[in-house]
Design a protein around this motif. Structure first.
Motif, PDB file in Angstrom:
ATOM      1  N   PRO A  96      -1.056   9.260   3.807  1.00  0.00           N
ATOM      2  CA  PRO A  96      -0.969   7.806   4.005  1.00  0.00           C
ATOM      3  C   PRO A  96      -1.314   7.064   2.716  1.00  0.00           C
ATOM      4  O   PRO A  96      -1.967   7.598   1.820  1.00  0.00           O
ATOM      5  CB  PRO A  96      -2.026   7.541   5.085  1.00  0.00           C
ATOM      6  CG  PRO A  96      -3.003   8.653   4.935  1.00  0.00           C
ATOM      7  CD  PRO A  96      -2.209   9.847   4.468  1.00  0.00           C
ATOM      8  N   VAL A  97      -0.871   5.832   2.637  1.00  0.00           N
ATOM      9  CA  VAL A  97      -1.218   4.978   1.504  1.00  0.00           C
ATOM     10  C   VAL A  97      -2.623   4.449   1.749  1.00  0.00           C
ATOM     11  O   VAL A  97      -2.926   3.920   2.819  1.00  0.00           O
ATOM     12  CB  VAL A  97      -0.211   3.808   1.368  1.00  0.00           C
ATOM     13  CG1 VAL A  97      -0.629   2.868   0.267  1.00  0.00           C
ATOM     14  CG2 VAL A  97       1.182   4.335   1.131  1.00  0.00           C
ATOM     15  N   VAL A  98      -3.491   4.596   0.752  1.00  0.00           N
ATOM     16  CA  VAL A  98      -4.869   4.121   0.860  1.00  0.00           C
ATOM     17  C   VAL A  98      -5.080   3.047  -0.200  1.00  0.00           C
ATOM     18  O   VAL A  98      -4.930   3.297  -1.388  1.00  0.00           O
ATOM     19  CB  VAL A  98      -5.880   5.269   0.664  1.00  0.00           C
ATOM     20  CG1 VAL A  98      -7.304   4.743   0.756  1.00  0.00           C
ATOM     21  CG2 VAL A  98      -5.645   6.379   1.660  1.00  0.00           C
ATOM     22  N   ILE A  99      -5.385   1.824   0.257  1.00  0.00           N
ATOM     23  CA  ILE A  99      -5.649   0.711  -0.650  1.00  0.00           C
ATOM     24  C   ILE A  99      -7.021   0.144  -0.300  1.00  0.00           C
ATOM     25  O   ILE A  99      -7.249  -0.270   0.841  1.00  0.00           O
ATOM     26  CB  ILE A  99      -4.557  -0.375  -0.543  1.00  0.00           C
ATOM     27  CG1 ILE A  99      -3.208   0.216  -0.922  1.00  0.00           C
ATOM     28  CG2 ILE A  99      -4.897  -1.560  -1.422  1.00  0.00           C
ATOM     29  CD1 ILE A  99      -2.047  -0.727  -0.764  1.00  0.00           C
ATOM     30  N   PHE A 100      -7.920   0.155  -1.272  1.00  0.00           N
ATOM     31  CA  PHE A 100      -9.291  -0.318  -1.091  1.00  0.00           C
ATOM     32  C   PHE A 100      -9.968   0.359   0.099  1.00  0.00           C
ATOM     33  O   PHE A 100     -10.712  -0.263   0.847  1.00  0.00           O
ATOM     34  CB  PHE A 100      -9.340  -1.832  -0.928  1.00  0.00           C
ATOM     35  CG  PHE A 100      -8.802  -2.589  -2.108  1.00  0.00           C
ATOM     36  CD1 PHE A 100      -9.393  -2.476  -3.349  1.00  0.00           C
ATOM     37  CD2 PHE A 100      -7.690  -3.402  -1.966  1.00  0.00           C
ATOM     38  CE1 PHE A 100      -8.898  -3.167  -4.438  1.00  0.00           C
ATOM     39  CE2 PHE A 100      -7.188  -4.100  -3.049  1.00  0.00           C
ATOM     40  CZ  PHE A 100      -7.795  -3.976  -4.299  1.00  0.00           C
ATOM     41  N   GLY A 101      -9.700   1.639   0.295  1.00  0.00           N
ATOM     42  CA  GLY A 101     -10.338   2.397   1.357  1.00  0.00           C
ATOM     43  C   GLY A 101      -9.697   2.239   2.728  1.00  0.00           C
ATOM     44  O   GLY A 101     -10.159   2.838   3.690  1.00  0.00           O
ATOM     45  N   PHE A 102      -8.626   1.453   2.839  1.00  0.00           N
ATOM     46  CA  PHE A 102      -7.948   1.256   4.113  1.00  0.00           C
ATOM     47  C   PHE A 102      -6.657   2.073   4.141  1.00  0.00           C
ATOM     48  O   PHE A 102      -5.916   2.101   3.161  1.00  0.00           O
ATOM     49  CB  PHE A 102      -7.604  -0.224   4.340  1.00  0.00           C
ATOM     50  CG  PHE A 102      -8.817  -1.100   4.485  1.00  0.00           C
ATOM     51  CD1 PHE A 102      -9.542  -1.113   5.655  1.00  0.00           C
ATOM     52  CD2 PHE A 102      -9.226  -1.907   3.430  1.00  0.00           C
ATOM     53  CE1 PHE A 102     -10.655  -1.920   5.791  1.00  0.00           C
ATOM     54  CE2 PHE A 102     -10.341  -2.713   3.548  1.00  0.00           C
ATOM     55  CZ  PHE A 102     -11.064  -2.720   4.733  1.00  0.00           C
TER      56      PHE A 102
END
Length: 183
Positions: A96-102
């Motif tokens: 999955p794409v993880v941006i700022f821990g999300f």
């Protein structure tokens, strides 16, 4: 960094494998008028599936040429194209794409990239150029796909827009009828 480079290399190789030879794409001997509307729609579906990367490259070339006199828009287009490449096309679908821990879902990534694309076109003021270029490109693609005969195309069932419905396989489990037997 090496995983990024290997990911780019793998994506480039898989995209190159999808591209059909340009001599087959532009073969003038395959141009023939379709006999009916049904024949034209079948040709369009088969040609769009078989030459999908060639058609994409032609659309991108037409879009690039429409932006050639707008350097800021061209730069914006290239940055957005890189964002599409790295955030959608070049990444592994299992991760999955993880941006700022999300964790971000694919649909959200596509929606965000689409919104970024539209915002980039509107803010640089070339959205009319892009719409005209896309209309010309789509017109060319549909015209080529409708006029090019599909008699010489060799497609396997995984590539066919009709799935394995057209196959005459002997395996009953792969049959479109399922595992039912005749009476």
């Amino acid at each position: 960094m090496s995983s990024l480079i290997s990911g780019i290399k793998g994506t480039t190789q898989s995209l190159t494998a999808l591209r059909r030879p340009w001599r087959d794409f532009f073969d003038i001997s395959t141009v023939d008028l379709p006999s009916s509307t049904s024949d034209a729609t079948t040709r369009i579906a088969q040609n769009l599936t078989h030459f999908r990367l060639n058609y994409t490259l032609i659309l991108l070339l037409i879009l690039f040429l429409s932006l050639i006199y707008h350097p800021l828009s061209l730069l914006t287009f290239l940055v957005i194209l890189l964002a599409w490449f790295f955030l959608y096309f070049a990444r592994d679908r299992e991760e999955p794409v993880v941006i700022f821990g999300f964790f971000i879902d694919d649909r959200i990534v596509i929606a965000a990239l689409f919104g970024l694309t539209v915002a980039g076109l509107v803010l640089t003021g070339v959205w009319v150029n892009v719409l005209v270029a896309l209309a010309v490109g789509v017109g060319f693609v549909i015209l080529h796909a409708g006029l090019r005969s599909t008699d010489d195309l060799v497609m396997d069932d995984l590539e066919s827009p009709y799935g394995n419905v057209l196959s005459g396989g002997d395996d009953e489990l792969d049959s479109p009828r399922g595992d039912y037997s005749g009476i």
